[in-house]
Design an enzyme around this catalytic site. Structure first.
Site, PDB file in Angstrom:
ATOM      1  CG  HIS A  60      81.390  60.556  70.646  1.00  0.00           C
ATOM      2  ND1 HIS A  60      80.872  60.591  69.360  1.00  0.00           N
ATOM      3  CD2 HIS A  60      81.633  61.850  70.990  1.00  0.00           C
ATOM      4  CE1 HIS A  60      80.815  61.854  68.945  1.00  0.00           C
ATOM      5  NE2 HIS A  60      81.281  62.633  69.913  1.00  0.00           N
TER       6      HIS A  60
ATOM      7  CB  CYS B 255      75.850  59.030  65.823  1.00  0.00           C
ATOM      8  SG  CYS B 255      76.089  58.007  64.393  1.00  0.00           S
TER       9      CYS B 255
HETATM   10  C1  CIR Z   1      82.333  63.290  64.061  1.00  0.00           C
HETATM   11  O1  CIR Z   1      83.544  63.068  64.057  1.00  0.00           O
HETATM   12  O2  CIR Z   1      81.835  64.125  64.806  1.00  0.00           O
HETATM   13  C2  CIR Z   1      81.427  62.544  63.104  1.00  0.00           C
HETATM   14  N1  CIR Z   1      82.179  62.249  61.921  1.00  0.00           N
HETATM   15  C3  CIR Z   1      80.902  61.267  63.727  1.00  0.00           C
HETATM   16  C4  CIR Z   1      79.980  61.535  64.882  1.00  0.00           C
HETATM   17  C5  CIR Z   1      79.429  60.284  65.485  1.00  0.00           C
HETATM   18  N2  CIR Z   1      78.571  60.634  66.565  1.00  0.00           N
HETATM   19  C6  CIR Z   1      78.139  59.787  67.464  1.00  0.00           C
HETATM   20  O3  CIR Z   1      78.482  58.629  67.448  1.00  0.00           O
HETATM   21  N3  CIR Z   1      77.318  60.255  68.408  1.00  0.00           N
END
Ligand code: CIR
Length: 259
Positions: free
Chosen positions: A165, A252
């Site tokens: 991201h 996140c």
């Molecule tokens: C993913 O791959 O979607 C999750 N394992 C990690 C998401 C992390 N999200 C974020 O940093 N906004």
């Protein structure tokens, strides 16, 4: 407006299935108890900084549902429900809808393409949307139009290739300053901002989180902590070793806004 004066947040309890969370490279599954401990400490720190936190129940069907940031964008008075790009995460947005409806007077829905909140950096000079493997150009473009409806200017930039991201590689430290990896900085995506670069080998520190007068920083990045302390930021280290195994960091785990 101070872009870090958050007083409300939504989080979701990690599910037992979090051990199956998505990861680009498999360094082993995180431990459920470890994720729970990191999440608990995160919520405690938010509360200690004056944030009122609403905790939603775990969703076993969605291993990554603890990462609520990817389901929506929230602003004072308005929210935009997103469409996560990862197939296993698409249903997480619908699970967030009722909570957002209760908390925001205005609610918009992304209808085209895909976008995840991790690709969106909100700043006083506009909302930067990183096109990525999760956020399509169609989704980012549609998001710019929705943002305009709530008085926000959106800009589409590129998330570096191979980076999950946009905010895996940057975070807003104050109204003029962004903490950023050298890789992202090379593309000059944030004109007019002062950049503080993560020292080589500490790229994982870039997903920091400014709340009030504190900067939450993942533990294990001593050089970044020192750079930020020297620049007079009040650094609060938080453990993220378990969630890092599934490519997650500090931003996140919450949706944050000023009510
Ligand atoms: C993913 O791959 O979607 C999750 N394992 C990690 C998401 C992390 N999200 C974020 O940093 N906004």
């Amino acid at each position: 407006m101070n872009f870090h004066a958050f007083n409300r947040a939504i989080v979701r309890t990690p599910s037992r299935s979090v051990v199956e969370g998505l990861r680009a490279v498999d360094f082993g599954a995180p431990s459920y108890d470890g994720v729970i401990a990191e999440h608990r400490d995160y919520v405690r720190v938010l509360e200690s900084l004056g944030v009122s936190v609403e905790t939603l129940p775990a969703l076993e069907a969605f291993p990554d549902s603890v990462f609520v940031e990817d389901t929506a964008l929230v602003f004072t008075g308005a929210a935009i429900l997103l469409r996560p790009g990862a197939a296993t995460r698409r249903g997480e947005a619908a699970e967030m809808a009722a909570t957002l409806n209760r908390n925001f007077a205005r609610m918009l829905h992304l209808e085209d393409g895909t976008a995840e909140g991790g690709d969106v950096l909100t700043t006083p000079r506009g909302v930067f949307i990183g096109a990525s493997a999760r956020t399509s150009v169609a989704g980012a473009t549609a998001l710019v139009a929705l943002l305009a409806q709530i008085g926000q200017q959106g800009f589409v930039v590129n998330t570096p290739r191979g980076v999950l991201h946009l905010k895996s590689d940057c975070s807003l430290l104050d109204d003029e300053t962004i903490l950023c990896t050298s890789c992202l900085a090379a593309a000059e995506p944030f004109p007019g901002f002062r950049l503080i670069l993560t020292p080589p080998g500490e790229e994982g520190a870039a997903n920091a989180l400014r709340i009030g007068d504190s900067v939450l920083l993942s533990k294990g990045y001593p050089k970044t902590a020192e750079v930020l302390a020297r620049a007079s930021y009040n650094v609060k280290p938080l453990a993220t070793a378990e969630i890092a195994k599934i490519d997650a960091g500090l931003s996140c785990m919450s949706l944050r806004w000023r009510a």
